[in-house]
Design a protein around this motif. Structure first.
Motif, PDB file in Angstrom:
ATOM      1  N   LEU A  43     -28.408-104.621  37.766  1.00 33.28           N
ATOM      2  CA  LEU A  43     -29.352-103.859  36.948  1.00 33.28           C
ATOM      3  C   LEU A  43     -28.955-102.387  36.904  1.00 33.28           C
ATOM      4  N   ASN A  44     -28.539-101.871  38.046  1.00 30.05           N
ATOM      5  CA  ASN A  44     -28.136-100.467  38.114  1.00 30.05           C
ATOM      6  C   ASN A  44     -26.885-100.201  37.293  1.00 30.05           C
ATOM      7  N   SER A  45     -25.934-101.125  37.339  1.00 31.15           N
ATOM      8  CA  SER A  45     -24.647-100.895  36.688  1.00 31.15           C
ATOM      9  C   SER A  45     -24.680-101.097  35.185  1.00 31.15           C
ATOM     10  N   SER A  46     -25.561-101.966  34.706  1.00 27.86           N
ATOM     11  CA  SER A  46     -25.571-102.268  33.272  1.00 27.86           C
ATOM     12  C   SER A  46     -26.889-101.936  32.589  1.00 27.86           C
ATOM     13  N   GLY A  47     -27.807-101.333  33.312  1.00 30.09           N
ATOM     14  CA  GLY A  47     -29.134-101.034  32.768  1.00 30.09           C
ATOM     15  C   GLY A  47     -29.191 -99.720  32.013  1.00 30.09           C
ATOM     16  N   PRO A  48     -30.397 -99.235  31.725  1.00 31.72           N
ATOM     17  CA  PRO A  48     -31.661 -99.751  32.242  1.00 31.72           C
ATOM     18  C   PRO A  48     -32.146-100.986  31.478  1.00 31.72           C
ATOM     19  N   PHE A  49     -32.960-101.799  32.169  1.00 37.16           N
ATOM     20  CA  PHE A  49     -33.492-103.000  31.567  1.00 37.16           C
ATOM     21  C   PHE A  49     -35.009-102.929  31.464  1.00 37.16           C
ATOM     22  N   ILE A  50     -35.507-103.617  30.456  1.00 37.79           N
ATOM     23  CA  ILE A  50     -36.947-103.775  30.300  1.00 37.79           C
ATOM     24  C   ILE A  50     -37.261-105.268  30.340  1.00 37.79           C
ATOM     25  N   LEU A 112     -40.422-113.617  33.563  1.00 37.01           N
ATOM     26  CA  LEU A 112     -39.919-112.520  32.745  1.00 37.01           C
ATOM     27  C   LEU A 112     -38.650-112.892  31.988  1.00 37.01           C
ATOM     28  N   THR A 113     -38.431-112.160  30.925  1.00 40.69           N
ATOM     29  CA  THR A 113     -37.171-112.210  30.198  1.00 40.69           C
ATOM     30  C   THR A 113     -36.631-110.786  30.117  1.00 40.69           C
ATOM     31  N   LEU A 114     -35.396-110.591  30.577  1.00 43.36           N
ATOM     32  CA  LEU A 114     -34.809-109.248  30.596  1.00 43.36           C
ATOM     33  C   LEU A 114     -34.116-108.892  29.287  1.00 43.36           C
ATOM     34  N   ILE A 115     -34.273-107.634  28.907  1.00 41.10           N
ATOM     35  CA  ILE A 115     -33.594-107.107  27.724  1.00 41.10           C
ATOM     36  C   ILE A 115     -33.078-105.719  28.077  1.00 41.10           C
ATOM     37  N   SER A 116     -31.851-105.412  27.723  1.00 35.90           N
ATOM     38  CA  SER A 116     -31.375-104.056  27.974  1.00 35.90           C
ATOM     39  C   SER A 116     -32.066-103.101  27.005  1.00 35.90           C
ATOM     40  N   TYR A 117     -32.382-101.924  27.479  1.00 35.03           N
ATOM     41  CA  TYR A 117     -33.096-100.948  26.659  1.00 35.03           C
ATOM     42  C   TYR A 117     -32.360-100.661  25.358  1.00 35.03           C
ATOM     43  N   LYS A 118     -31.035-100.546  25.432  1.00 33.69           N
ATOM     44  CA  LYS A 118     -30.264-100.165  24.246  1.00 33.69           C
ATOM     45  C   LYS A 118     -30.314-101.219  23.152  1.00 33.69           C
ATOM     46  N   ASN A 119     -30.619-102.474  23.507  1.00 28.59           N
ATOM     47  CA  ASN A 119     -30.671-103.536  22.511  1.00 28.59           C
ATOM     48  C   ASN A 119     -32.087-103.864  22.061  1.00 28.59           C
TER      49      ASN A 119
END
Length: 380
Positions: A43-50, A112-119
């Motif tokens: 999560l830290n390396s490829s985030g941030p995630f929502i 939950l379902t994770l989504i990267s903020y940028k997407n």
């Protein structure tokens, strides 16, 4: 809609109590990078995630204080249709840490379902409207920009119109940008708000944190006006609350509870007195109408008795009784999922905000008789 669970609050002063306790969130299932569980390092390396909540709107999920605890602090609706889109903080032991409605805690990752903020196209955020009021926009789906708004009151002067802000406690705000979310997540993990826009001047939604024992200057005429302004509730035939305005005033004063706050609660819970439960069971407050079993709701012989029972039994015995050992008491105000009635009363994490919004709009229509009338004290 009530549920039982244990917790104690330190104290509540006559003017008001609000705490600065914030929780954190995280998720495990990424829709834009696969469907496997993610570690905190990932999560830290490829985030941030929502995170989006992938359950049904009539189901609930528990929020725990740690990744291993068995006793939940509170519960929320399992669907983003109500709970919105929130930030992901950490992940371990099959749970994800999130922040929502003032509480930072752990939920089962499978919820939950994770989504990267940028997407993502949208996330819960705040903005200022044309009337210079602060609005909390709740995103129901991260893949589109559809939101619903909850008015918070007059906007603080440190926020700018035309900008969007992130906050999951409603007190401290960060820019709605990728870097802003990263900063928010880092602050939440560290238990600080030092890099927020307003580190020294937290915002408090006045009616959300106003003690239920506070007095009101609103009258039965003001209550009636609020019903009249809604075309679906402007006659006794349409609304069961119509012609009950004086009952709210007399009962509230008799039990020492703010009649306007109780009326705003009834407005929210009963859809302005138009719901099936209000018309067929004289139940204006969702008593025993649990998410999974709304048909189990209480029935009262008369509207007057339903209102009186709410204040005498549910308010005075449960949500306003600070006696040690009362598992329903988290503070005598509607609050959020950290403190106040919202912790145990309703699964909707924004229940307290929505009631406060009705109070605000009703007071505004009456010429602003109650807003900022009291100074609200904050106890950490």
């Amino acid at each position: 809609m009530q549920e039982k669970q244990k917790k104690t609050i330190k104290s509540i002063i006559i003017l008001m109590i609000c705490a600065l306790i914030l929780p954190f969130v995280i998720n495990t299932k990424a829709t834009d990078g696969g469907s496997s569980t993610m570690t905190t390092a990932e999560l830290n390396s490829s985030g941030p995630f929502i995170a989006a909540f992938n359950g049904a709107n009539n189901a609930t999920i528990n929020i725990f204080p740690t990744s291993t605890s068995n006793s939940a602090h509170t519960y929320i609706t399992a669907s983003s249709q109500t709970s919105g889109i929130v930030p992901v903080l950490e992940s371990e032991n099959g749970r994800t840490k999130i922040a929502i409605a003032g509480y930072i805690g752990w939920v089962e990752s499978k919820a939950l379902t994770l989504i990267s903020y940028k997407n993502a196209k949208s996330i819960n955020h705040y903005m200022i409207n044309d009337a210079n009021e602060l609005i909390h926009r709740i995103t129901t789906n991260p893949n589109n920009t559809s939101t619903s708004g909850i008015v918070q009151g007059k906007a603080p002067n440190y926020l700018s119109k035309g900008s969007q802000y992130l906050s999951f406690d409603g007190h401290y705000f960060y820019p709605n940008t990728e870097n802003g979310l990263k900063t928010l997540i880092e602050d939440y993990r560290n238990g600080v708000r030092t890099r927020s826009v307003n580190p020294n001047t937290p915002f408090y939604n006045y009616f959300q944190w106003l003690p239920a024992r506070a007095q009101t200057k609103l009258t039965n005429t003001d209550f009636r006006r609020y019903l009249d302004n809604n075309s679906n509730a402007n006659t006794p035939f349409k609304s069961r609350l119509y012609e009950m305005e004086t009952v709210f005033l007399e009962t509230g004063n008799a039990f020492g509870i703010n009649p306007a706050l109780v009326f705003a609660t009834a407005i929210h819970e009963s859809g302005y007195g138009t719901s099936y439960l209000s018309k067929s069971r004289n139940n204006f407050f969702g008593h025993a109408a649990y998410d999974s079993s709304p048909g189990s709701a209480n029935t009262y012989q008369t509207p007057e008795f339903g209102i009186r029972y709410h204040e005498a039994r549910f308010m005075n015995w449960n949500y306003l009784d600070g006696t040690s050992g009362n598992v329903m008491y988290y503070g005598g105000f509607v609050g959020n999922k950290s403190l106040g009635m919202n912790v145990k009363y309703a699964s909707d994490p924004y229940w307290g905000e929505k009631i406060a919004a009705h109070y605000y709009n009703m007071d505004k229509a009456a010429g602003t008789k109650d807003y900022d009338r009291y100074t609200i004290g904050i106890v950490n």
